[in-house]
Design an enzyme around this catalytic site. Structure first.
Site, PDB file in Angstrom:
ATOM      1  N   CYS A 165      -2.585  -1.992  -1.971  1.00  0.00           N
ATOM      2  CA  CYS A 165      -1.499  -1.571  -2.874  1.00  0.00           C
ATOM      3  C   CYS A 165      -1.798  -1.768  -4.367  1.00  0.00           C
ATOM      4  CB  CYS A 165      -0.179  -2.253  -2.518  1.00  0.00           C
ATOM      5  SG  CYS A 165      -0.109  -3.036  -0.938  1.00  0.00           S
ATOM      6  N   ARG A 195      -8.890 -10.668   5.189  1.00  0.00           N
ATOM      7  CA  ARG A 195      -7.992 -11.823   5.124  1.00  0.00           C
ATOM      8  C   ARG A 195      -8.579 -12.929   5.975  1.00  0.00           C
ATOM      9  NH1 ARG A 195      -2.477  -8.402   6.028  1.00  0.00           N
ATOM     10  NH2 ARG A 195      -2.919  -6.883   4.399  1.00  0.00           N
ATOM     11  N   GLN A 228      -6.977  -0.383   7.120  1.00  0.00           N
ATOM     12  CA  GLN A 228      -5.609   0.119   7.234  1.00  0.00           C
ATOM     13  C   GLN A 228      -5.583   1.619   6.986  1.00  0.00           C
ATOM     14  OE1 GLN A 228      -3.926  -2.406   4.119  1.00  0.00           O
ATOM     15  NE2 GLN A 228      -2.705  -3.443   5.691  1.00  0.00           N
ATOM     16  N   ASP A 252      -3.732   3.320   5.215  1.00  0.00           N
ATOM     17  CA  ASP A 252      -2.737   2.981   4.203  1.00  0.00           C
ATOM     18  C   ASP A 252      -2.340   4.188   3.361  1.00  0.00           C
ATOM     19  OD1 ASP A 252      -1.125   1.105   3.131  1.00  0.00           O
ATOM     20  OD2 ASP A 252      -2.695  -0.075   2.175  1.00  0.00           O
ATOM     21  N   HIS A 290       0.543   4.994  -0.160  1.00  0.00           N
ATOM     22  CA  HIS A 290       1.647   4.576  -1.022  1.00  0.00           C
ATOM     23  C   HIS A 290       2.268   5.800  -1.649  1.00  0.00           C
ATOM     24  CE1 HIS A 290      -0.821   0.938  -0.607  1.00  0.00           C
ATOM     25  NE2 HIS A 290       0.360   0.400  -0.417  1.00  0.00           N
ATOM     26  N   LYS A 322      13.108  -2.130   5.076  1.00  0.00           N
ATOM     27  CA  LYS A 322      12.023  -1.451   5.794  1.00  0.00           C
ATOM     28  C   LYS A 322      12.468  -0.989   7.166  1.00  0.00           C
ATOM     29  CE  LYS A 322      10.201  -5.599   7.976  1.00  0.00           C
ATOM     30  NZ  LYS A 322       9.064  -6.235   8.605  1.00  0.00           N
ATOM     31  N   HIS A 345       5.389   1.804   1.046  1.00  0.00           N
ATOM     32  CA  HIS A 345       4.133   1.506   1.756  1.00  0.00           C
ATOM     33  C   HIS A 345       4.309   2.012   3.183  1.00  0.00           C
ATOM     34  CE1 HIS A 345       3.300  -2.009  -1.057  1.00  0.00           C
ATOM     35  NE2 HIS A 345       4.596  -1.904  -1.155  1.00  0.00           N
TER      36      HIS A 345
HETATM   37 ZN   LIG Z   1       0.906  -1.386   0.438  1.00  0.00          ZN
END
Ligand SMILES: [Zn+2]
Ligand SMILES: [Zn+2]
Length: 646
Positions: free
Chosen positions: A337, A366, A384, A386, A388, A472, A518
């Site tokens: 992000c 991580r 991910q 991912d 945005h 969310k 997200h």
């Molecule tokens: Zn994010």
């Protein structure tokens, strides 16, 4: 007069203090037969405890999580008694209920407990259970409690009691057995009809490796033998479907101690599978107006300080990377992000250009404790899917619906039929906990609920479960073994646009903050493929599976024809291979079955003459001799029936 309030809001009056069981009886005999645990004013109580004041009561049966906890906790007492009787001199320590059953940690005076002893323990425990002994709680003074366990020479219970306050100590008795216990039991041992000892493991006293190593005995129990049988079948099936086992057998991924724990290595077949999944999503995302971006695997520490991720992941995570230049520090990227926020910041936007939808298959790192690592589901590096979305408040509604559409397309195409949605909103009693204007929150929460409604989702609303930075929606997916997985979170965020000072020029010519969404339908490629492996048992949907067909020549004589068949399949974009080893067709079929290849194409004398292939489906169905064109149509039709349109 005692007033008892039930969960449906109804109030029942009693002349004198009723026990939860009395309350159950006053409702119905059927309920009384099934009640095994209770909570009074938020505290777990025995079903026989007299309720001395007005209050609210919840009654639990085996169907409830709390009922199961009481059931398994109570069984651990029975198993402890059995162990005491079978192993004189054994010292009991602690024995709690867990998610699936219970365990008891014991210090054996000599020898060990192994699998061959399980049956004897189960039999002894069942024998005790059949005695229908009541569980009876009693208060004990600290000195009496200490004396009881000092006489037994049990230093573990003594240590536990020494840390308790006088006046709060209780024992539980059943039959001839006594244990230090806080309570929460089923009415009597007779309700336990089936007990299974599942495994033994080593465990240190209080989890400290400087302490004595104890033996942890794991078990589970049920109110019906049939339920135990079903549970054991499910365990067997879960073992067969374990993604770590299947991943190895199907040659999808591996781990190397040299490379490092929790860092998966994708083998060619696994990499190709990932690639197909990525292409599948990229294609849908392109249609939905996403743009792909690429960002580096590291970023300056400052970036993550700005985003707030350093405060969250910093201390306990991978340490900063230093360069020859002093004072320069980089971190492995824990989230994509912040990078995407800076992509947005690369130039000014007007409201007319929004929404911007930036997508990236972004690999993040991580640090997880080595004990927490598990196959592909808990790793230290993962990718991910991912994206945005940066939009105006007015666009949130539509954007949210579009993301739900995309998520439903993904779930449908991969054979997940059974799922619910969980909408997490604010705790309105605690408004200071949240960042962002209250009217924006109202709008966003309403937008999510409207979207869930309009898309016909089976959803529940969880108050107080929202993150501090936005509401969310999560998809809770049930796999083929009935286990729940959280997938495809769609998260609204008011925080990062603030932290990165993101703006757009509104129709009023003023600068405004965009809202950020997200979303990641798969979550991560690693976890998703693990889930898919366990859900399908390795029988992936035809469009995704590494090899769709295998050509099996009956003998060497037909190898040339088999090669021709393979070429035509390749020309028709069917992923196929050939098994031309000098083995019997029977053996080749068995191996193709094990490798979960959906179609086996057997070619022999008659096939060569008639220019056909004899098709056998995975699992044994015989489709007879057909032409390659017919087979291609069959494959195309099957793919079109699973791959939903978007
Ligand atoms: Zn994010
Ligand atoms: Zn107990």
């Amino acid at each position: 007069m005692i007033k008892i309030t039930l969960p449906d809001g109804s109030i029942k009056d009693f002349e004198k203090s009723p026990s939860p069981m009395d309350v159950a009886k006053s409702i119905s005999e059927g309920l009384a037969r099934n009640v095994i645990s209770a909570k009074f004013n938020g505290t777990t109580v025995e079903t026989v405890t007299p309720l001395q004041m007005d209050g609210s009561l919840v009654l639990y049966t085996w169907k409830d999580k709390e009922g199961k906890t009481a059931f398994w906790h109570s069984t651990s007492h029975i198993v402890a008694q059995a162990l005491e009787e079978l192993y004189p001199g054994i010292k009991l320590t602690i024995g709690p209920a867990i998610d699936n059953g219970f365990y008891y940690d014991v210090d054996l005076p000599e020898g060990s407990i192994s699998e061959k002893d399980f049956q004897k323990i189960e039999q002894k425990a069942l024998e005790i259970a059949r005695g229908k002994h009541d569980y009876k709680m009693r208060s004990v003074s600290k000195s009496d409690a200490l004396r009881f366990y000092k006489d037994q020479g049990n230093e573990y219970k003594v240590e536990l009691i020494e840390n308790l306050d006088d006046g709060t100590i209780t024992f539980c008795d059943h039959d001839t057995f006594t244990d230090l216990c806080r309570g929460g039991h089923i009415p009597n041992t007779g309700i336990v009809k089936a007990i299974k000892i599942l495994s033994v493991a080593g465990a240190y006293w209080r989890g400290d490796e400087n302490n004595t190593q104890l033996t942890r005995v794991y078990g589970i129990s049920f109110p019906k033998q049939k339920e135990l049988t079903e549970y054991l079948q499910l365990l067997e099936e879960a073992k067969k479907r374990d993604h770590r086992k299947l991943g190895k057998e199907l040659e999808l991924f591996t781990f190397s101690q040299k490379v490092g724990q929790g860092l998966p290595l994708w083998l060619p077949k696994g990499a190709a599978l990932r690639e197909r999944l990525e292409q599948f999503l990229k294609k849908a995302q392109k249609k939905a107006g996403y743009e792909m971006v690429v960002t580096p695997h590291i970023g300056q520490k400052e970036l993550y300080v700005t985003s707030g991720h350093y405060a969250k992941y910093g201390e306990d995570s991978f340490q900063p990377i230093n360069t020859p230049k002093e004072d320069e520090e980089f971190l492995l990227k824990p989230m994509n992000c912040p990078h995407h926020c800076e992509i947005y910041n690369a130039r000014p936007f007007s409201y007319r250009e929004l929404p911007k939808r930036y997508a990236e298959f972004g690999t993040v790192y991580r640090y997880e404790q080595s004990g927490e690592l598990h196959g592909l589901t808990r790793v230290r590096g993962f990718t991910q899917d991912d994206a945005h979305i940066f939009c105006t408040p007015d666009q949130l509604d539509t954007e949210f619906k579009n993301v739900i559409d995309l998520s439903l397309y993904v779930l449908g195409s991969l054979g997940f039929e059974d799922f619910t949605a969980q909408v997490s909103i604010r705790d309105l009693n605690n408004p200071d906990k949240y960042i962002g204007a209250a009217d924006n929150w109202d709008k966003a929460e309403q937008a999510i609920i409207n979207a869930a409604k309009e898309k016909g989702l089976d959803y529940i609303i969880e108050s107080g479960e929202a993150a501090f930075y936005g509401p969310k929606l999560d998809f809770m997916v049930k796999d083929a073994l009935g286990r729940n997985w959280q997938l495809g979170t769609i998260q609204v965020d008011y925080n990062l646009p603030e932290r990165f000072d993101l703006t757009y020029k509104g129709s009023d010519n003023e600068l405004h903050r965009p809202i950020m969404i997200h979303r990641a339908p798969f979550g991560s490629m690693e976890r998703f493929i693990a889930l898919l492996l366990e859900h399908t048992g390795g029988n992936f949907p035809l469009w995704l599976i590494p090899e769709q067909a295998i050509v099996l020549p009956v003998s060497e004589k037909h190898e040339k024809y088999a090669e021709k068949v393979l070429k035509s399949l390749e020309n028709n974009e069917i992923r196929a291979l050939i098994d031309s080893r000098n083995e019997t067709v029977g053996k080749k079929i068995r191996e193709a079955e094990m490798n979960k290849i959906p179609f086996m194409l057997i070619v022999g004398e008659n096939n060569e003459k008639a220019k056909t292939i004899s098709v056998r489906k995975h699992g044994g169905e015989d489709l007879g001799a057909i032409t390659i064109d017919q087979f291609t149509n069959l494959v195309t039709n099957e793919i079109n029936s699973t791959l939903k349109s978007f």
